[in-house]
Design a protein around this motif. Structure first.
Motif, PDB file in Angstrom:
ATOM      1  N   UNK A  29       1.209  28.978  56.758  1.00 39.04           N
ATOM      2  CA  UNK A  29       0.456  29.301  55.552  1.00 39.04           C
ATOM      3  C   UNK A  29       0.231  30.804  55.434  1.00 39.04           C
ATOM      4  N   UNK A  30      -0.115  31.449  56.559  1.00 36.17           N
ATOM      5  CA  UNK A  30      -0.339  32.898  56.536  1.00 36.17           C
ATOM      6  C   UNK A  30       0.908  33.638  56.101  1.00 36.17           C
ATOM      7  N   UNK A  31       2.050  33.159  56.550  1.00 41.70           N
ATOM      8  CA  UNK A  31       3.303  33.848  56.278  1.00 41.70           C
ATOM      9  C   UNK A  31       3.631  33.923  54.798  1.00 41.70           C
ATOM     10  N   UNK A  32       3.339  32.867  54.060  1.00 41.64           N
ATOM     11  CA  UNK A  32       3.657  32.877  52.639  1.00 41.64           C
ATOM     12  C   UNK A  32       2.861  33.958  51.927  1.00 41.64           C
ATOM     13  N   UNK A  33       1.619  34.161  52.342  1.00 42.00           N
ATOM     14  CA  UNK A  33       0.821  35.221  51.741  1.00 42.00           C
ATOM     15  C   UNK A  33       1.350  36.607  52.127  1.00 42.00           C
ATOM     16  N   UNK A  34       1.810  36.739  53.374  1.00 40.99           N
ATOM     17  CA  UNK A  34       2.409  38.005  53.806  1.00 40.99           C
ATOM     18  C   UNK A  34       3.693  38.289  53.025  1.00 40.99           C
ATOM     19  N   UNK A  35       4.486  37.244  52.800  1.00 41.00           N
ATOM     20  CA  UNK A  35       5.743  37.405  52.071  1.00 41.00           C
ATOM     21  C   UNK A  35       5.487  37.822  50.622  1.00 41.00           C
ATOM     22  N   UNK A  36       4.535  37.157  49.976  1.00 43.93           N
ATOM     23  CA  UNK A  36       4.201  37.502  48.590  1.00 43.93           C
ATOM     24  C   UNK A  36       3.632  38.909  48.506  1.00 43.93           C
ATOM     25  N   UNK A  37       2.768  39.258  49.474  1.00 45.09           N
ATOM     26  CA  UNK A  37       2.187  40.610  49.493  1.00 45.09           C
ATOM     27  C   UNK A  37       3.267  41.668  49.692  1.00 45.09           C
ATOM     28  N   UNK A  38       4.196  41.415  50.609  1.00 44.32           N
ATOM     29  CA  UNK A  38       5.265  42.378  50.876  1.00 44.32           C
ATOM     30  C   UNK A  38       6.202  42.515  49.677  1.00 44.32           C
ATOM     31  N   UNK A  39       6.411  41.428  48.945  1.00 47.77           N
ATOM     32  CA  UNK A  39       7.306  41.472  47.787  1.00 47.77           C
ATOM     33  C   UNK A  39       6.770  42.393  46.692  1.00 47.77           C
ATOM     34  N   UNK A  40       5.451  42.629  46.691  1.00 51.43           N
ATOM     35  CA  UNK A  40       4.858  43.504  45.681  1.00 51.43           C
ATOM     36  C   UNK A  40       5.279  44.957  45.892  1.00 51.43           C
ATOM     37  N   UNK A  41       5.706  45.282  47.110  1.00 44.98           N
ATOM     38  CA  UNK A  41       6.109  46.659  47.408  1.00 44.98           C
ATOM     39  C   UNK A  41       7.400  47.016  46.683  1.00 44.98           C
ATOM     40  N   UNK A  42       8.274  46.007  46.514  1.00 47.18           N
ATOM     41  CA  UNK A  42       9.578  46.245  45.904  1.00 47.18           C
ATOM     42  C   UNK A  42       9.548  45.893  44.418  1.00 47.18           C
ATOM     43  N   UNK A  43       8.678  46.512  43.675  1.00 46.45           N
ATOM     44  CA  UNK A  43       8.500  46.156  42.267  1.00 46.45           C
ATOM     45  C   UNK A  43       9.695  46.539  41.407  1.00 46.45           C
TER      46      UNK A  43
END
Length: 241
Positions: A29-43
């Protein structure tokens, strides 16, 4: 891979099987939030590409952490336990696990069925979804969260079982196409039936149970090649017509 890291940490700490499953679920569960958060960097990149790239980065980092844990694990006791858990098994499954998983699966399937027509639109792409008045970002996050919940809860009790999440959806799509409302039910039925057959097969070949990933990987690769060949033939037949 992430669920495996959580389970590996729990095994290294020497806790009970319940906490092994719990650690695996929490890390998933934690990982999905990390993945979504990291994806915001590559806008500046496409949404699908950023999500895939973020997943690869997180998975690679977790794989490195898992390698470190395996290095620190006891060679005679803990390391074999981690390795065997990586291969996937129903050997330690009980009805208690079923009672925990069943509400999660039923809840997730109901949610997916309710928004099934929206899933069909989301699969067409961001521009198409927005043009039809659909909040693409919200529904994409809901779909990802539900998929993560199902994956994390399943892996938490069975370990990693390869290929099932790849070949079953492709097989179902060959039968009914991209209709999410029908494919959700059929994926659950076909996936469950496939795993029952694989589990019976794994217990029948030798006196000890063969890890499930060894069997699903063997048959899964063959089935996937057949599916790809069938899809290619259908594609050329469509062009010919």
């Amino acid at each position: 891979m992430v669920q495996v890291l959580g389970a590996a940490i729990a095994i290294l700490l020497g806790v009970s099987s319940f906490f092994i499953s719990l650690f695996s679920f929490i890390f998933g569960i934690i990982t999905i939030f990390l993945t979504i958060f990291l994806s915001k960097i590559f806008k500046n990149l496409s949404s699908l590409f950023t999500l895939i790239l973020s997943g690869i980065i997180i998975s690679s980092f977790m794989a490195a952490c898992l390698s470190l844990i395996k290095y620190l694990a006891n060679y005679n006791t803990t390391l074999p336990a981690i390795t065997f858990w990586l291969l996937g098994s129903f050997e330690n499954s009980t009805f208690k696990n079923v009672y925990i998983l069943l509400p999660i699966v039923i809840f997730s399937i109901i949610i997916l069925l309710v928004i099934s027509w929206r899933i069909n639109i989301v699969s067409l792409g961001k521009e198409e979804a927005i043009s039809r008045g659909l909040n693409y970002r919200v529904y994409r996050i809901v779909i990802i969260l539900i998929a993560t919940l199902l994956t994390a809860s399943s892996v938490a009790f069975s370990g990693i079982i390869s290929w099932v999440g790849l070949i079953i959806p492709h097989f179902v799509r060959l039968i009914i196409g991209r209709n999410a409302k029908k494919s959700i039910i059929l994926n659950a039925l076909f996936g469950g039936t496939f795993m029952v057959i694989v589990d019976i097969f794994s217990r029948s070949i030798t006196s000890s149970e063969i890890p499930l990933s060894a069997i699903t990987g063997f048959f899964g690769s063959i089935i996937f090649v057949i599916i790809l060949a069938t899809k290619r033939r259908n594609f050329y037949e469509t062009i010919g017509n």
